[in-house]
Write a protein that holds these residues in place. Structure first.
Motif, mmCIF file in Angstrom:
data_model
loop_
_atom_site.group_PDB
_atom_site.id
_atom_site.type_symbol
_atom_site.label_atom_id
_atom_site.label_comp_id
_atom_site.label_asym_id
_atom_site.label_seq_id
_atom_site.Cartn_x
_atom_site.Cartn_y
_atom_site.Cartn_z
ATOM 1 N N LEU A 190 3.974 3.788 1.193
ATOM 2 C CA LEU A 190 3.184 3.721 -0.267
ATOM 3 C C LEU A 190 1.556 4.081 -0.013
ATOM 4 O O LEU A 190 1.113 3.943 -0.878
ATOM 5 N N ILE A 192 -0.369 6.357 -1.982
ATOM 6 C CA ILE A 192 -1.415 6.032 -3.123
ATOM 7 C C ILE A 192 -3.347 6.042 -2.893
ATOM 8 O O ILE A 192 -4.195 6.631 -3.092
ATOM 9 N N MET A 224 0.279 1.401 -9.675
ATOM 10 C CA MET A 224 0.367 1.594 -8.120
ATOM 11 C C MET A 224 -0.040 0.666 -7.430
ATOM 12 O O MET A 224 0.661 -0.218 -6.635
ATOM 13 N N LYS A 259 2.573 -2.309 -7.294
ATOM 14 C CA LYS A 259 3.889 -2.192 -7.163
ATOM 15 C C LYS A 259 3.604 -2.012 -6.021
ATOM 16 O O LYS A 259 5.195 -2.643 -5.136
ATOM 17 N N ARG A 260 2.946 -1.650 -4.639
ATOM 18 C CA ARG A 260 2.574 -1.492 -3.804
ATOM 19 C C ARG A 260 2.685 -3.072 -3.594
ATOM 20 O O ARG A 260 3.656 -3.219 -2.303
ATOM 21 N N ILE A 312 5.520 4.865 -7.062
ATOM 22 C CA ILE A 312 4.273 5.014 -6.160
ATOM 23 C C ILE A 312 4.460 6.293 -6.522
ATOM 24 O O ILE A 312 3.165 7.428 -7.470
#
Length: 393
Positions: free
Chosen positions: A251, A255, A285, A288-289, A328
């Motif tokens: 992830l 990103i 994103m 969320k990460r 993501i």
């Protein structure tokens, strides 16, 4: 709770990311996946030299004696590059189960793993058997002074490369009994062991096993144990936590790739990254990460703790990381436009791994049910956020 890494873990993290960034870019990975074995044995030997293969193995077995948090550090680095070498099946699942069950000379395999001279695979999954079920249809029976085993297994990651495959089989009782299951070490080339190997969506290879073995020695039964399901549950939980770390590493890369792409791609006279809607997506994103990483770290911390705390953290992490990773990955593909699904860019490959991760070792529904069962049994007081170890299972 302190989720920060120690100074030694920071050094391990820097070393792992540094090495992989120098040898394992996307094009190198594509060449490896397209090869005959779908691994690079020189890189595997380097993993052994760096001590990664010995990381969770006890010191008395020529290992380093690291814990699940140490393991998550390396897994995160491996995930950032989508490394396909069989670290999870060999080091986490295979060596982890041998460490829990094996005695005496059986433990010599752990030193081979640490040195990089043996690869392992766990063939525990059977067709139609849901995650977490004690059902084991593969049967082991006494045959003279040894054992005969008959049955079938599916989706054994890395089994085609393994020098030894670990096969859970029912020794006694009905197929749904919680006891009466042992784990047998079956070496490559054993007569009666047939493997059908195939690629899975993210580039790794798995195998289905057809087993009709006779004359397996007593030493093949790990620890002589006929109640191996608790150990199997524990090592699969550790593998789930390690898989979460692997995905979180990916992830970070997704990103970064998306941020760089939108900064360099212009539309309507300015970079895409300067449009507010794109900035909002990138920010979400990142949120969320961060959430996924916190859940992953807590799962790693709880891996070696009491069973209920472990299950609670592991299943929560699998659900949280799956949901965050899907969001993501989808956003990354959309922000790359049509290029996001081409093989020319790595973004689509990260998405394939996320979708594979969701299905292996229990999907989101499986882990929601597992967590809900703890609530139903009174093992968790959701209002106070506490684990009630004294409640009946």
């Amino acid at each position: 709770m302190d989720l920060k890494y120690s100074s030694e873990q920071d050094l391990l993290r820097d070393s792992a990311f540094g090495y992989l960034s120098s040898v394992y870019d996307y094009h190198a990975r594509c060449r490896i996946v397209a090869g005959k074995e779908a691994i690079d044995r020189s890189i595997w030997a380097k993993f052994a030299e760096l001590g990664w293969l010995a990381l969770p193995i006890p010191e008395e077995d020529e290992g380093i004696g690291g814990d699940a948090v140490d393991l998550s550090v390396v897994m995160e680095a491996l995930g950032s590059r989508l490394v396909v070498e069989p670290f999870l099946p060999t080091v986490v699942l295979g060596a982890g189960l041998i460490d829990l069950l094996a005695t005496g000379e059986q433990r010599a395999i752990l030193a081979e793993v640490a040195q990089g001279t043996a690869m392992l695979a766990l063939a525990h999954q059977e067709r139609g058997v849901p995650f977490g079920s004690p059902r084991v249809e593969t049967r082991a029976e006494r045959s003279g002074e040894g054992w005969s085993i008959r049955g079938a297994k599916i989706l054994a990651i890395g089994a085609g490369l393994a020098d030894h495959v670990l096969v859970p089989a029912r020794i006694s009782g009905a197929i749904d009994d919680a006891e009466g299951v042992g784990v047998f070490v079956v070496s490559r080339g054993t007569p009666g062991l047939e493997l059908t190997e195939y690629p899975i969506a993210d580039g790794r290879r798995a195998a289905d096993l057809s087993i009709d073995i006779a004359g397996l020695s007593d030493s093949a039964l790990l620890g002589g144990c006929e109640n191996a399901l608790p150990a199997l549950e524990q090592v699969i939980d550790k593998a789930i936590a390690a898989s979460c770390a692997y995905v979180v590493g990916g992830l970070d890369m997704l990103i970064r790739l998306t941020r760089d792409y939108t900064a360099g791609r212009s539309q309507f006279g300015k970079p895409l990254g300067r449009f507010q809607v794109v900035q909002h997506r990138l920010a979400e994103m990142q949120v969320k990460r961060i959430e996924a990483r916190a859940a992953m770290q807590l799962a790693a911390i709880r891996c070696d703790g009491p069973r209920i705390e472990r299950i609670r953290a592991i299943s929560a992490a699998k659900v949280k990381v799956s949901e965050a990773a899907r969001y993501i990955a989808h956003q990354a593909v959309q922000l790359h436009g049509g290029m996001g699904l081409t093989e020319e860019l790595s973004v689509g490959t990260y998405l394939k791994h996320v979708l594979t991760f969701e299905r292996l070792l229990g999907d989101t529904d499986d882990h929601l049910r597992r967590y809900a069962q703890l609530l139903a049994d009174g093992r968790i007081d959701v209002r106070r956020g506490l684990v009630n170890e004294g409640a009946e299972a």
